[in-house]
Design a protein around this motif. Structure first.
Motif, PDB file in Angstrom:
ATOM      1  N   ASN A   1      -5.320  -2.141  -4.075  1.00  0.00           N
ATOM      2  CA  ASN A   1      -4.469  -0.822  -4.430  1.00  0.00           C
ATOM      3  C   ASN A   1      -5.023  -0.014  -5.690  1.00  0.00           C
ATOM      4  O   ASN A   1      -6.203  -0.399  -6.147  1.00  0.00           O
ATOM      5  N   ARG A   2      -4.291   0.956  -6.076  1.00  0.00           N
ATOM      6  CA  ARG A   2      -4.842   1.597  -7.179  1.00  0.00           C
ATOM      7  C   ARG A   2      -4.986   0.968  -8.455  1.00  0.00           C
ATOM      8  O   ARG A   2      -5.809   1.227  -9.527  1.00  0.00           O
TER       9      ARG A   2
ATOM     10  N   VAL B   1     -16.687  -2.953  -6.358  1.00  0.00           N
ATOM     11  CA  VAL B   1     -15.409  -2.317  -6.351  1.00  0.00           C
ATOM     12  C   VAL B   1     -15.755  -0.937  -5.870  1.00  0.00           C
ATOM     13  O   VAL B   1     -16.729  -0.257  -6.609  1.00  0.00           O
ATOM     14  N   LEU B   2     -15.037  -0.242  -5.106  1.00  0.00           N
ATOM     15  CA  LEU B   2     -15.085   1.219  -4.688  1.00  0.00           C
ATOM     16  C   LEU B   2     -13.896   1.792  -4.641  1.00  0.00           C
ATOM     17  O   LEU B   2     -13.063   1.255  -3.636  1.00  0.00           O
ATOM     18  N   TYR B   3     -13.655   2.898  -5.297  1.00  0.00           N
ATOM     19  CA  TYR B   3     -12.146   3.456  -4.808  1.00  0.00           C
ATOM     20  C   TYR B   3     -12.489   5.054  -4.148  1.00  0.00           C
ATOM     21  O   TYR B   3     -13.388   5.540  -4.500  1.00  0.00           O
ATOM     22  N   PHE B   4     -11.344   5.430  -3.543  1.00  0.00           N
ATOM     23  CA  PHE B   4     -11.336   6.367  -2.685  1.00  0.00           C
ATOM     24  C   PHE B   4     -10.375   7.647  -3.404  1.00  0.00           C
ATOM     25  O   PHE B   4      -9.327   7.339  -3.549  1.00  0.00           O
TER      26      PHE B   4
ATOM     27  N   SER C   1       0.916  -1.033  -0.031  1.00  0.00           N
ATOM     28  CA  SER C   1       0.101  -0.041   0.018  1.00  0.00           C
ATOM     29  C   SER C   1       0.969   1.264   0.024  1.00  0.00           C
ATOM     30  O   SER C   1       2.110   1.086   0.424  1.00  0.00           O
ATOM     31  N   VAL C   2       0.514   2.363  -0.550  1.00  0.00           N
ATOM     32  CA  VAL C   2       0.970   3.644  -0.285  1.00  0.00           C
ATOM     33  C   VAL C   2       1.034   4.276   1.026  1.00  0.00           C
ATOM     34  O   VAL C   2       1.615   5.293   1.239  1.00  0.00           O
TER      35      VAL C   2
ATOM     36  N   GLY D   1      -4.650   5.178   0.946  1.00  0.00           N
ATOM     37  CA  GLY D   1      -4.061   6.300   0.330  1.00  0.00           C
ATOM     38  C   GLY D   1      -5.062   6.709  -0.787  1.00  0.00           C
ATOM     39  O   GLY D   1      -5.994   6.099  -1.187  1.00  0.00           O
ATOM     40  N   PRO D   2      -4.851   8.039  -1.282  1.00  0.00           N
ATOM     41  CA  PRO D   2      -5.584   8.369  -2.558  1.00  0.00           C
ATOM     42  C   PRO D   2      -5.652   7.500  -3.628  1.00  0.00           C
ATOM     43  O   PRO D   2      -4.548   7.163  -4.018  1.00  0.00           O
ATOM     44  N   GLY D   3      -6.689   6.908  -4.297  1.00  0.00           N
ATOM     45  CA  GLY D   3      -6.529   6.055  -5.411  1.00  0.00           C
ATOM     46  C   GLY D   3      -6.760   4.789  -4.970  1.00  0.00           C
ATOM     47  O   GLY D   3      -7.340   3.641  -5.595  1.00  0.00           O
ATOM     48  N   GLU D   4      -6.607   4.307  -3.636  1.00  0.00           N
ATOM     49  CA  GLU D   4      -6.918   3.032  -3.066  1.00  0.00           C
ATOM     50  C   GLU D   4      -8.331   2.759  -2.858  1.00  0.00           C
ATOM     51  O   GLU D   4      -9.035   3.442  -2.815  1.00  0.00           O
TER      52      GLU D   4
END
Length: 598
Positions: free
Chosen positions: A460-461, A423-426, A366-367, A546-549
């Motif tokens: 992850n992204r 799927v859901l991305y933040f 992960s970032v 993190g952003p995009g995960e």
């Protein structure tokens, strides 16, 4: 005399018992013989090569008899400082039927890859499985009393799975300990798993003035819902068989796996085993929880939330419980707690220890990094915000707005590889901590019931499913075995759809805004093809992104967690599903996931 065991047998005449293998003949129980004796182990003594040497001289009282109220004798190994006859010390009592001093069939060498991250030299080898190391604690001015519970080893009687019998036995043992000339009159309890459950079981049923502090470090509270029938469907049956056949003794053990088959609904037998932490009064509690256990996560959080003690603390760690138990900084932390309540030392424990220490998992690759034991005021967090995300089967995504059009997706209900993944991305840094839940509209055209499993995984992204390592490993994560002791995937929840009619809205002690409870006392078949709403609570989660995960909500017919150990890995699904499972979203079928945002 009507003993508690006789009363239990009378109340449950169908109760089955499993004849135990004597410790001398058990293939995996390391037995050192029955040798009542007392010796002084000198400073520098090493039990066997590789173990820690003793930092001080230590009295080792072996196979010491404790007589219980019904005349049964149980045996304990008692380790204490050499001057305790003149300067009495508090006693710490780890309690379980797994063997008292390095004797049980369970061991860190075989139960977890890479020995659960524990260097052999970290402990003396005199510790009870999942319990504190006598070498550490006698040097700190405590006695450690490793008990063979009723029926275990050479202790007389039959092994009971928690309940009233165990609580009375613990009361008798505490009473005996408090009257020993080497004991200061203060008794505490500590340990993981069964050792933790035994503490909460006792404190929820009885109290003893000599019991001054508990440290239940990860345990369940509801045998039916947490362990054997998660969601009302048989759960983890290989694990139960392992526990039962691992016991050694001269009598018998409650055949809990047989009771699973006899009593598939929640009834008076399972009620007799239910532990009520809301009945725990004033005794101090240092509760430990994690997201890594497929056995203890929900019960650990419930113990902290429900206990009425005004002196309670929760530490949520990002590790596996055995690794955490012997971490030097956590031994020091526990020592401060016991010094305060077993020795009466005014060391500032209350002022300096946050009510809650909360970890959020970052996961490998992960970032962002794992947040370790951040101070908080309560759990669940008062500042949490529950948000709904709706399933959209036509795109296999989760979205904040309910789709207008109805769509559906199907997967095979009885297939270890089948699932429907949403799927859901933040788009920004995100923290999730608390109790997620789902409402799913589902049908099965081929059968009158559905066993449904749901799981939240971090991605992850690039959409890769991530894993969290529960302790340091000497090889890359890709080479670490896929077992629950070493890898955390994410929270899960289960429901047998025919039990949905038993939704419990009135159990004030258990039902909360976060948890979904079912009575599981009956079933109502679902006509094939009928679309029904299913509400499923998942166990507590704690993740940071993190952003995009993002996350994936997985819907399946089988348990998607890794097994506790590799030999329990199923070759066929444990569910009773048939045919296809259809998941609906949009329109009048508003399937959604609720996530707890910090």
């Amino acid at each position: 005399m009507t003993t508690t065991e006789k009363s239990i047998r009378a109340a449950f005449p169908d109760l089955e018992w499993h004849k135990l293998t004597p410790p001398t003949d058990h293939p995996t129980f390391t037995y050192y013989g029955f040798q009542p004796s007392k010796a002084i182990l000198p400073k520098g003594h090493v039990r066997s090569p590789g173990f820690r040497s003793l930092p001080t001289d230590m009295i080792y009282g072996r196979d010491v008899a404790i007589t219980l109220r019904d005349g049964i004798k149980i045996y304990a190994d008692i380790f204490r400082p050499v001057d305790s006859d003149d300067v009495p010390v508090p006693a710490i009592m780890p309690w379980s039927p797994y063997g008292k001093t390095g004797t049980g069939p369970q061991s860190y060498d075989i139960m977890a890859p890479f020995r659960a991250g524990l260097e052999k030299g970290r402990t003396s080898g005199y510790e009870k499985f999942e319990g504190p190391d006598p070498a550490e604690w006698t040097a700190r001015g405590y006695a450690v009393v490793n008990v063979d519970a009723r029926g275990c080893g050479d202790s007389e009687g039959n092994i009971a799975f928690w309940g009233q019998q165990e609580a009375e036995d613990i009361w008798d043992a505490i009473d005996w300990l408090a009257r020993q000339p080497w004991c200061s009159g203060s008794v505490g309890m500590a340990g993981n798993s069964w050792l933790s459950i035994a503490q909460v079981n006792f404190a929820s049923r009885l109290a003893h003035p000599a019991l001054k502090a508990l440290a239940p470090w990860e345990g369940l509270t509801d045998l039916y819902r947490d362990l054997v029938f998660r969601g009302g469907r048989p759960h983890n049956e290989r694990f139960h068989a392992m526990i039962l056949t691992g016991f050694a003794g001269h009598g018998a053990a409650e055949n809990m796996p047989a009771m699973i088959r006899k009593r598939p609904f929640y009834d008076d037998y399972w009620q007799s085993k239910r532990i009520h932490p809301e009945r725990i009064g004033d005794v101090p509690l240092y509760v430990l929880a994690s997201y890594s256990s497929m056995l203890h996560t929900r019960g650990s959080f419930e113990t902290f939330r429900a206990a009425q003690s005004p002196r309670k603390w929760l530490r949520v760690h990002p590790y596996q419980e055995w690794y955490d138990l012997y971490r030097p900084e956590m031994v020091e932390d526990l020592a401060r707690y016991f010094d305060r309540y077993l020795k009466g030392v005014e060391n500032g424990w209350e002022e300096s220890t946050p009510p809650v220490r909360l970890s959020l998992l970052g996961f490998e690759d992960s970032v962002v990094q794992t947040i370790r034991e951040r101070p908080e005021k309560e759990y669940p967090l008062a500042r949490q915000e529950l948000k709904k995300f709706y399933l959209r089967p036509e795109t296999m995504t989760l979205q904040p707005q309910q789709p207008v059009a109805v769509s559906s997706v199907a997967h095979a209900g009885h297939d270890l590889k089948a699932s429907s993944d949403f799927v859901l991305y933040f788009d920004q840094y995100t923290e999730l901590a608390g109790y997620p839940q789902v409402r799913l509209w589902m049908s099965c055209p081929d059968h009158d019931d559905l066993d449904v499993a749901v799981q939240i995984r971090k991605i992850n992204r690039d959409g890769k499913l991530l894993e969290h390592l529960n302790y340091p490993c000497p090889v890359p994560a890709t080479e670490v075995p896929n077992v629950n002791t070493v890898k955390t995937l994410g929270p899960s929840g289960f429901l047998r759809a025919s039990h949905a009619v038993t939704r419990d809205h009135d159990d004030e002690a258990r039902s909360t805004a976060e948890e979904i409870m079912y009575r599981h006392d009956r079933r109502e078949p679902i006509a094939p093809g009928t679309i029904v709403p299913l509400d499923i609570g998942l166990w507590p989660m704690g993740m940071v992104f993190g952003p995009g995960e993002g996350i994936v909500l997985r819907v399946s017919g089988h348990d998607m967690c890794f097994p506790e150990v590799d030999f329990m890995r199923p070759t066929e699904p444990d569910d009773e599903n048939q045919g296809a499972h259809v998941v609906y979203g949009g329109g009048e079928y508003a399937s959604y996931l609720v996530l707890p945002f910090v």
